[in-house]
Design an enzyme around this catalytic site. Structure first.
Site, short mmCIF file in Angstrom:
data_model
loop_
_atom_site.label_atom_id
_atom_site.label_comp_id
_atom_site.label_asym_id
_atom_site.label_seq_id
_atom_site.Cartn_x
_atom_site.Cartn_y
_atom_site.Cartn_z
N SER A 238 -7.58 5.63 8.03
CA SER A 238 -8.10 5.18 9.32
C SER A 238 -7.05 5.49 10.38
O SER A 238 -7.34 6.08 11.41
CB SER A 238 -8.36 3.67 9.31
OG SER A 238 -9.08 3.30 8.17
N ARG B 294 9.14 4.75 5.80
CA ARG B 294 8.02 5.04 6.71
C ARG B 294 8.66 5.46 8.03
O ARG B 294 9.23 4.64 8.74
CB ARG B 294 7.13 3.82 6.91
CG ARG B 294 5.87 4.13 7.72
CD ARG B 294 5.04 2.88 7.96
NE ARG B 294 3.74 3.21 8.56
CZ ARG B 294 3.53 3.43 9.85
NH1 ARG B 294 4.54 3.37 10.70
NH2 ARG B 294 2.32 3.72 10.29
N GLU C 19 0.80 -1.23 0.00
CA GLU C 19 0.00 0.00 0.00
C GLU C 19 0.83 1.27 0.00
O GLU C 19 0.43 2.29 -0.58
CB GLU C 19 -0.98 0.02 1.18
CG GLU C 19 -0.36 0.07 2.55
CD GLU C 19 -1.41 0.31 3.65
OE1 GLU C 19 -1.97 1.41 3.69
OE2 GLU C 19 -1.65 -0.61 4.45
N SER D 61 0.05 7.21 8.47
CA SER D 61 1.43 6.85 8.18
C SER D 61 2.18 8.08 7.72
O SER D 61 1.62 8.92 7.01
CB SER D 61 1.49 5.81 7.05
OG SER D 61 1.21 4.53 7.53
N1 LIG Z 1 -17.65 8.49 3.18
C1 LIG Z 1 -16.78 8.20 4.16
N2 LIG Z 1 -17.02 7.15 4.97
C2 LIG Z 1 -16.17 6.85 5.97
N3 LIG Z 1 -15.05 7.55 6.23
C3 LIG Z 1 -14.76 8.61 5.45
C4 LIG Z 1 -15.62 8.97 4.37
N4 LIG Z 1 -15.06 10.04 3.77
C5 LIG Z 1 -13.94 10.35 4.42
N5 LIG Z 1 -13.74 9.49 5.45
C6 LIG Z 1 -12.59 9.58 6.36
O1 LIG Z 1 -11.53 8.94 5.70
C7 LIG Z 1 -10.95 7.96 6.54
C8 LIG Z 1 -10.47 6.82 5.69
O2 LIG Z 1 -9.47 7.33 4.85
P1 LIG Z 1 -8.76 6.44 3.77
O3 LIG Z 1 -9.72 5.90 2.82
O4 LIG Z 1 -7.65 7.27 3.22
O5 LIG Z 1 -8.14 5.33 4.69
P2 LIG Z 1 -8.27 3.74 4.64
O6 LIG Z 1 -7.51 3.26 3.45
O7 LIG Z 1 -9.66 3.33 4.76
O8 LIG Z 1 -7.49 3.40 5.98
P3 LIG Z 1 -6.09 2.69 6.18
O9 LIG Z 1 -5.19 3.21 5.08
O10 LIG Z 1 -5.63 3.16 7.51
O11 LIG Z 1 -6.31 1.25 6.05
C9 LIG Z 1 -12.03 7.59 7.51
O12 LIG Z 1 -11.51 7.09 8.71
C10 LIG Z 1 -12.77 8.89 7.69
O13 LIG Z 1 -12.12 9.67 8.66
C1 LIG Z 2 -1.96 0.06 9.55
C2 LIG Z 2 -2.06 1.03 8.40
C3 LIG Z 2 -0.72 1.10 7.69
C4 LIG Z 2 -3.10 0.48 7.42
O1 LIG Z 2 -3.23 1.30 6.33
C5 LIG Z 2 -2.51 2.43 8.87
O2 LIG Z 2 -3.77 2.38 9.40
C6 LIG Z 2 -1.55 3.08 9.87
O3 LIG Z 2 -0.52 3.57 9.50
N1 LIG Z 2 -1.90 3.10 11.16
C7 LIG Z 2 -1.09 3.75 12.19
C8 LIG Z 2 -0.23 2.73 12.87
C9 LIG Z 2 0.82 3.41 13.74
O4 LIG Z 2 1.88 3.78 13.22
O5 LIG Z 2 0.55 3.60 14.91
#
Ligand SMILES: Nc1ncnc2c1ncn2[C@@H]1O[C@H](COP(=O)(O)OP(=O)(O)OP(=O)(O)O)[C@@H](O)[C@H]1O
Ligand SMILES: CC(C)(CO)[C@@H](O)C(=O)NCCC(=O)O
Length: 832
Positions: free
Chosen positions: A286, A301, A235, A289
């Protein structure tokens, strides 16, 4: 994390209520929901653009892992969720060595890139529009999928197409076409797979590449439900690839806030990212990073935090009962975090000047919520706002420290947390600028959280991996049939095939190659029949090591990275986007200019006159007609941009810049900007209880200072005082104590006592006399008992200087315990 050190003092509510664009975005989101609730389903066609959201204020991204992880750099096969360990140098996976010179593999259509994150799944669909698209259309299922995706804005209950982000005329590998951006909650994966199945995906020989943690998690489901093998990519590799590519393809991708501190009247501008390295990516998904990117194929990272977008949404749902991100943002826009947070002024009654902490700064997030009466007064909106500000400030704080640690001065914020969320963007921009005194730039990207999905598709194109199904079908063209590369039934490979994509002779003749000719050195590729041998390079002028002639425009050879260019954009670009040197090719800029950048106009874009500053549209703000740095008093444009602008010209002459500031908000902005002509640094000396915090032997001229008072370098009241003879340590020495280096002394305001090796606080912290009527400090307790009670002399020293437990007296009367303790004060009745 030092409290207060990195927090911003933005008043969010008024800022937001004036932000039409933000509201518009949220409204449009709500409109989406509304439309969907009204029954627009996957089968429903909508004619116009349902989302007309301004992209001006949108940004995006993905995520990462903990600081001390000891994970090896992820391989392309297993890295879907892991990311690289913090601090590891990573070169994005390149299994076949195809990265350096173009694309190793052209998979059959349709092309999807999927990023399955912890909260959202992002799907990027590439629709080819070049000469071969006609051939691609031939396959019925493919045609249907294309039509379905393009004619809808909502898919199923929760899928959305971000129409406003659509990109036309994009290069992806050897093809050009349109990128469509779609998202849905990862929690709806089952419904998505069912929908994909119903659209015939299971019967297609398509290639799906996937990244994000969900590529691992849902791998078996993809196989079971739609008979798809996922090509998995890491990713964070994908994120970096995607950012670089989209930025390269869209000059206006990057933007920044010109005056983020202005809550009512901030503006954004395109950020010229033509010389990007190094930069820090802060991907707020969520979780968060943080990646230090050193070069095109190198990143680490370096940090992360679990307090991210997921935290904001989760807490907001808990605290306010809201049920969507859009609702949470809309609530926050109407709330006021100051009702929830404890501010510096709630603690100090005003500013905490010594360390530049203004009264309106958040001292403690949610810090007022321990008091019942305060809890009664707050609204859901206030809670949403405070949650947003808390999470945002924390991310900003960490980002600034990380950037500082890694000597990086540009921070690129991405991730869907920033979607329809200008509050956070402005806060982050303000925080970066303010706390770094204009040294750090916060950059936002319009394609928000889609970079991982785009990068994933690019990784596939670069990887040389072949889909099993397409492998069987890749060499199957007849001279007459229109081939898509996946439905050919014949067995003849004709000369019009290249890289597994087949074109009919007719299609080729009708629309000759667009940047798809091959240089002889790209041996893996077959040259298109219409390209004369060896005369043209493929589009890997981007990142390619050699660069000849294409589209009739020359690039200075060799085409070094910084000079890479997309020639086909050269003609249409405005001159104002050019660097100062003429005819420059710049990586990613799409701007190949024939004339010097002399036509910039307006108060904020005069470039050539700006003491060698060469960028337009970058926030540089120079006085016309001379080479001085900005003069905020005289230049209206500069006035608006405050310290951000002033900092930049000063950078050019760093010896003239003083970064030591302990001023309060207003003062600091005043002091950040000194006239260059004066050839004098201002010396920001802060005061406490009338004593200078540090000595200075610099003659200072602070003409920018509104009054002499805040600018006293050494105890006098003049702005031009000379400090050579001033010794803040008095009888103490600044160097005697081994642990008391001069820098320590300066920053901590201590002097060292040569005699007993103890430290002495230079600035009194508190005096009994000033705070407690009729009480005096215990003084001189370092020696024997009863010599020097406070009543016997007038030297009131800091309570901190009192050594705990040392015998002493209070005006020659022993204290009750016969001993003085730190913090003891002596009452005038001498009894205590
Ligand atoms: N329609 C939506 N539904 C839910 N969350 C949303 C929405 N639009 C924006 N967000 C925000 O975007 C965040 C998710 O962002 P993003 O898609 O970049 O991460 P992700 O890929 O789901 O998470 P990660 O990379 O950590 O696995 C949510 O936690 C929320 O704060
Ligand atoms: C675990 C991932 C990489 C998944 O995208 C992301 O949600 C993240 O970077 N979380 C924070 C983890 C940390 O560094 O505490």
């Amino acid at each position: 994390m030092p409290v207060g050190d990195n927090r911003t003092a933005v008043t969010v509510a008024p800022l937001l209520s004036n932000d039409q664009r933000q509201q518009e975005n949220v409204q449009q989101e709500q409109q989406h929901q509304h439309v969907q609730q009204k029954g627009i389903t996957d089968e429903t066609k909508t004619g116009g653009k349902e989302i007309a959201t301004s992209t001006e204020n949108n940004s995006v991204g993905e995520a990462g892992a903990a600081d001390d992880d000891a994970v090896a750099a992820a391989s392309t096969d297993t890295a879907a969720s892991a990311g690289a360990a913090d601090g590891d140098d990573v070169t994005p996976a390149d299994p076949d060595g195809a990265l350096t010179n173009g694309y190793g593999y052209t998979p059959p259509m349709p092309w999807f890139g999927m990023d399955i994150g912890g909260t959202l799944t992002k799907l990027v669909y590439f629709e080819p529009t070049d000469c071969e698209s006609a051939a691609d259309e031939d396959e019925e299922t493919l045609k249907n999928i294309r039509k379905y995706l393009k004619s809808n804005f909502a898919y199923g209950d929760s899928g959305r197409r971000d129409d406003h982000l659509q990109m036309d005329n994009v290069r992806m590998g050897e093809r050009s076409g349109t990128l469509h951006f779609i998202r849905f909650p990862s929690s709806e994966m089952t419904a998505f797979l069912e929908l994909a199945k119903s659209k015939g995906m299971a019967t297609m020989a398509s290639t799906i590449c996937a990244t994000g943690g969900g590529a691992n998690k849902f791998e078996d489901d993809f196989k079971k439900e739609v008979n798809l093998d996922l090509h998995k990519f890491d990713e964070l590799d994908c994120l970096i690839r995607g950012i670089e590519h989209i930025e390269d393809q869209n000059y206006h991708e990057c933007y920044y806030y010109l005056n983020p501190g202005d809550q009512k009247d901030y503006t954004t501008g395109t950020y010229d990212f033509s010389h990007p390295f190094p930069f820090l990516v802060v991907n707020i998904g969520s979780g968060v990073s943080m990646l230090a990117v050193d070069g095109p194929d190198s990143y680490r990272r370096v940090s992360g935090t679990s307090l991210g977008g997921g935290t904001f949404l989760g807490l907001c749902c808990l605290l306010t009962g809201c049920s969507s991100f859009e609702e949470a943002i809309a609530l926050a826009a109407e709330g006021d975090n100051k009702n929830v947070d404890k501010l510096v002024r709630d603690i100090y009654g005003g500013d905490y000047n010594r360390f530049g902490l203004g009264g309106s700064l958040v001292a403690s997030s949610f810090g007022n919520m321990n008091v019942e009466s305060r809890r009664q007064k707050i609204s859901r909106e206030d809670l949403a706002c405070a949650t947003l500000v808390t999470i945002t400030n924390n991310i900003g704080s960490i980002a600034r420290m990380v950037a500082d640690n890694h000597n990086i001065d540009r921070v690129v914020f991405v991730g869907n947390f920033l979607r329809v969320n200008p509050i956070s963007m402005q806060l982050l921009a303000y925080a970066m600028d303010f706390w770094s005194k204009g040294q750090l730039s916060a950059i936002f990207l319009k394609h928000e959280g889609y970079f991982g999905a785009v990068g994933c598709l690019l990784e596939l194109l670069r990887s040389g991996k072949e889909d099993k199904k397409s492998q069987d079908l890749s060499s199957c063209c007849t001279a007459t049939s229109h081939c898509t590369g996946i439905i050919c039934t014949g067995s003849t490979v004709v000369h019009t095939c290249h890289s597994n994509i087949c074109c009919s002779a007719a299609a080729v003749a009708a629309a000759p190659c667009v940047n798809t000719c091959c240089h002889a050195s790209t041996a893996a590729k077959t040259c298109h029949s219409l390209c004369s041998a060896n005369t043209s390079t493929v589009q890997p002028c981007y990142r390619a090591s050699n660069c000849a002639t294409i589209c009739g425009v020359s690039c200075s050879a060799p085409c070094a990275h910084s000079q890479n260019t997309r020639f086909n954009f050269c003609h249409s670009n405005p001159v104002s986007l050019c660097p100062s040197s003429s005819n420059s090719c710049r990586h990613g800029s799409h701007s190949c200019c024939a004339t010097p950048c002399s036509t910039c106009s307006g108060p904020t874009t005069i470039v050539n006159t700006c003491s060698q500053k060469t960028h337009c549209g970058h926030g540089n703000c120079c006085k016309p007609n001379n080479t001085s740095s900005c003069d905020k008093q005289n230049d209206a444009g500069c006035e608006k941009q405050k310290s951000t602008i002033c900092g930049r010209p000063d950078e050019a002459s760093s010896s003239k810049k003083t970064t030591e500031t302990n001023f309060s908000v207003g003062q600091q902005q005043q002091c950040d900007c000194c006239k260059q002509q004066q050839q004098q640094p201002h010396h920001n000396t802060s005061f406490y209880n009338g004593m200078p915090q540090r000595a200075s032997n610099t003659v200072v001229t602070c003409s920018h200072y509104p009054a002499a008072a805040p600018c006293m370098p050494c105890g006098g009241n003049s702005c031009t005082g000379h400090c050579a003879s001033f010794s803040p340590c008095g009888s103490f020495s600044a160097t005697a104590h081994p642990g008391c280096s001069s820098s320590h002394q300066l920053s901590s305001c201590y002097c060292c006592n040569k005699v007993n090796n103890s430290k002495r606080r230079l600035c009194p912290v508190e005096k009994c006399t000033s705070n407690r009527h009729n009480w005096s400090d215990i003084a001189d307790v370092s020696g024997s008992s009863s010599t020097g009670g406070i009543g016997s002399n007038s030297s009131h020293i800091s309570r901190d200087d009192v050594v705990p437990g040392v015998s002493c007296s209070c005006n020659n009367k022993s204290t009750a315990a016969g001993r003085c303790n730190k913090g003891d004060c002596c009452h005038s009745d001498h009894k205590h």
